[in-house]
Motif scaffolding. Structure first.
Motif, short mmCIF file in Angstrom:
data_model
loop_
_atom_site.label_atom_id
_atom_site.label_comp_id
_atom_site.label_asym_id
_atom_site.label_seq_id
_atom_site.Cartn_x
_atom_site.Cartn_y
_atom_site.Cartn_z
N UNK A 78 79.95 25.57 57.00
CA UNK A 78 80.01 24.21 56.44
C UNK A 78 81.19 23.49 57.07
N UNK A 79 81.02 22.23 57.47
CA UNK A 79 82.12 21.50 58.11
C UNK A 79 83.35 21.40 57.21
N UNK A 80 84.52 21.48 57.83
CA UNK A 80 85.76 21.38 57.07
C UNK A 80 86.14 19.93 56.87
N UNK A 81 86.98 19.69 55.87
CA UNK A 81 87.47 18.34 55.63
C UNK A 81 86.66 17.62 54.58
N UNK A 82 87.28 16.71 53.88
CA UNK A 82 86.63 15.98 52.82
C UNK A 82 85.78 14.86 53.40
N UNK A 83 84.54 14.74 52.90
CA UNK A 83 83.65 13.67 53.30
C UNK A 83 83.56 12.65 52.17
N UNK A 84 83.46 11.38 52.52
CA UNK A 84 83.45 10.32 51.51
C UNK A 84 82.06 9.70 51.42
N UNK A 85 81.63 9.34 50.21
CA UNK A 85 80.29 8.76 50.05
C UNK A 85 80.16 7.43 50.78
N UNK A 86 78.97 7.11 51.24
CA UNK A 86 78.77 5.89 52.02
C UNK A 86 78.67 4.62 51.18
N UNK A 87 78.51 4.77 49.87
CA UNK A 87 78.33 3.60 49.00
C UNK A 87 79.25 3.69 47.79
N UNK A 88 79.60 2.54 47.19
CA UNK A 88 80.48 2.55 46.01
C UNK A 88 79.85 3.31 44.85
N UNK A 89 80.69 3.77 43.95
CA UNK A 89 80.20 4.46 42.77
C UNK A 89 79.38 3.53 41.89
N UNK A 90 78.35 4.09 41.27
CA UNK A 90 77.51 3.31 40.36
C UNK A 90 78.30 2.91 39.12
N UNK A 91 78.15 1.66 38.71
CA UNK A 91 78.75 1.20 37.46
C UNK A 91 77.79 1.38 36.28
N UNK A 92 76.52 1.64 36.59
CA UNK A 92 75.51 1.81 35.54
C UNK A 92 75.39 3.28 35.15
N UNK A 93 75.31 4.16 36.13
CA UNK A 93 75.27 5.61 35.89
C UNK A 93 76.61 6.17 36.34
N UNK A 94 77.41 6.60 35.38
CA UNK A 94 78.79 6.98 35.69
C UNK A 94 78.91 8.37 36.31
N UNK A 95 77.91 9.18 36.12
CA UNK A 95 77.98 10.54 36.65
C UNK A 95 76.73 11.31 36.32
N UNK A 96 76.78 12.62 36.54
CA UNK A 96 75.62 13.47 36.36
C UNK A 96 76.08 14.86 35.95
N UNK A 97 75.29 15.52 35.09
CA UNK A 97 75.60 16.88 34.67
C UNK A 97 74.37 17.75 34.91
N UNK A 98 74.62 19.04 35.17
CA UNK A 98 73.54 20.00 35.37
C UNK A 98 73.73 21.16 34.40
N UNK A 99 72.65 21.55 33.73
CA UNK A 99 72.68 22.69 32.82
C UNK A 99 72.21 23.91 33.60
N UNK A 100 73.16 24.61 34.21
CA UNK A 100 72.81 25.74 35.07
C UNK A 100 72.22 26.89 34.28
N UNK A 101 72.46 26.95 32.98
CA UNK A 101 71.86 28.02 32.16
C UNK A 101 70.36 27.83 31.99
N UNK A 102 69.85 26.62 32.30
CA UNK A 102 68.42 26.35 32.14
C UNK A 102 67.61 26.74 33.38
N UNK A 103 68.27 27.25 34.40
CA UNK A 103 67.61 27.53 35.67
C UNK A 103 66.42 28.48 35.50
N UNK A 104 65.31 28.10 36.10
CA UNK A 104 64.12 28.96 36.21
C UNK A 104 63.88 29.17 37.70
#
Length: 340
Positions: A1-27
């Motif tokens: 995997x390439x080293x160094x921090x990569x930055x997103x190409x677009x500004x952060x959403x003001x409508x959807x502030x973030x996202x969560x994943x429930x890894x315990x639900x994995x099938x």
């Protein structure tokens, strides 16, 4: 995997502030098979395309086909699966090879993009196939894009359909929209810089090449301009870090278009974006160089696909399907939610 921090190409959403994943639900199912783009069909079931494996009930060797089609019946926690075309104990045998990241059900008819004859050949051609029996048999349409289709560029590859509701109900208009990453090099790897083109075609003319149009930018009123000339196309998405495979779906509860795109290497970083129109402007929901949790020994993820059926809580909750390499080379579904 390439080293160094990569930055997103677009500004952060003001409508959807973030996202969560429930890894315990994995099938996890179908070890050895990958890709898994999803569509919601007229019979109430979801259908998907898998590659390089035996599909549900199979392994990397048992029932292995280059490409197969499968059915997913039921809810997010109790679904059942079956191989429709290719794979272990399939209802019908697969009749050609290839790869696909684009499948859609429209008025009871399935359409599928075939991208070459194998992963490394995905740049060779993009041809549309059609099925009148929910994936049991396929016929080629006249719609095909290959190197001869473009005069001043290398063209695009691995197109995917923008998914709306069941059997394309709830679509914004009478067009079908298709996202396709641009070819920058003929190496099966991240394409740098990352550009994604947008095509549209009337839904009753999907099998007719002459009716396809390409996004060519915005006019002074910020309305989209469309052209029949592929050389006049302009990207609707740009990431200097690169991109490769993509997925797109309309979230009817949030009234947002959700796009996923790779950006680090072909099996690592992913971004998730939202927009109020299929052509943007995009806002970043999630951008990471490694999709899976830090404690997981396997980090390789090659595709993300939101289920167009399993939205909950007015679209704030979802099911995401992913595949990758090594242990993640399988069907993996997890539940999650957007943060208001």
């Amino acid at each position: 995997m390439p080293a160094g921090k990569l930055y997103p190409p677009y500004p952060r959403s003001k409508f959807i502030k973030g996202i969560t994943f429930d890894w315990s639900s994995r099938i996890r199912l179908a070890p050895g098979s990958d890709n898994w783009p999803l569509t919601w069909a007229d019979d109430g079931h979801q259908y998907t395309v898998f590659g390089d494996g035996g599909g549900f009930g199979g392994t990397n060797a048992e029932g292995r086909v280059s490409m197969g089609v499968a059915r997913i019946e039921g809810g997010r926690k109790d679904y059942k699966t079956a191989n429709v075309w290719g794979g272990v104990e399939a209802e019908n045998p697969a009749t050609f090879t290839g790869k696909s990241w684009g499948l859609i059900s429209i008025d009871g008819t399935f359409y599928m993009w075939r991208s070459g004859e194998a992963s490394e050949d995905c740049f060779e051609f993009q041809q549309l196939y059609r099925s009148h029996d929910r994936g049991a048999a396929w016929e080629a349409t006249e719609v095909r894009f290959d190197v001869d289709s473009f005069d001043r560029s290398r063209g695009f590859f691995v197109p995917t359909f923008l998914q709306f509701g069941q059997d394309y109900n709830g679509a914004r208009d009478e067009y079908v929209y298709i996202y396709a990453p641009e070819v920058k090099s003929l190496v099966w790897e991240l394409q740098v810089p990352g550009e994604i083109s947008l095509l549209r075609v009337p839904k009753d003319k999907l099998g007719s090449r002459q009716h396809y149009e390409f996004f060519a930018g915005l006019d002074k009123a910020y309305a989209p301009v469309w052209t029949s000339d592929p050389e006049r196309r302009r990207p609707v998405f740009y990431d200097a870090n690169g991109t490769m495979r993509v997925n797109a779906v309309f979230n009817p509860g949030l009234k947002r278009y959700i796009l996923t795109a790779q950006h680090t290497a072909r099996n690592y970083g992913w971004g998730i974006y939202e927009a109020e129109e299929p052509w943007g402007p995009w806002r970043t929901i999630y951008y990471s160089d490694c999709f899976v949790p830090d404690e997981w020994p396997c980090k390789l993820v090659s595709y993300l696909s939101f289920s167009p059926k399993w939205w909950d809580n007015d679209g704030w909750e979802f099911v995401l399907v992913f595949s990758g390499r090594e242990y993640n080379d399988a069907w993996n579904s997890i539940e999650g939610g957007f943060i208001l």
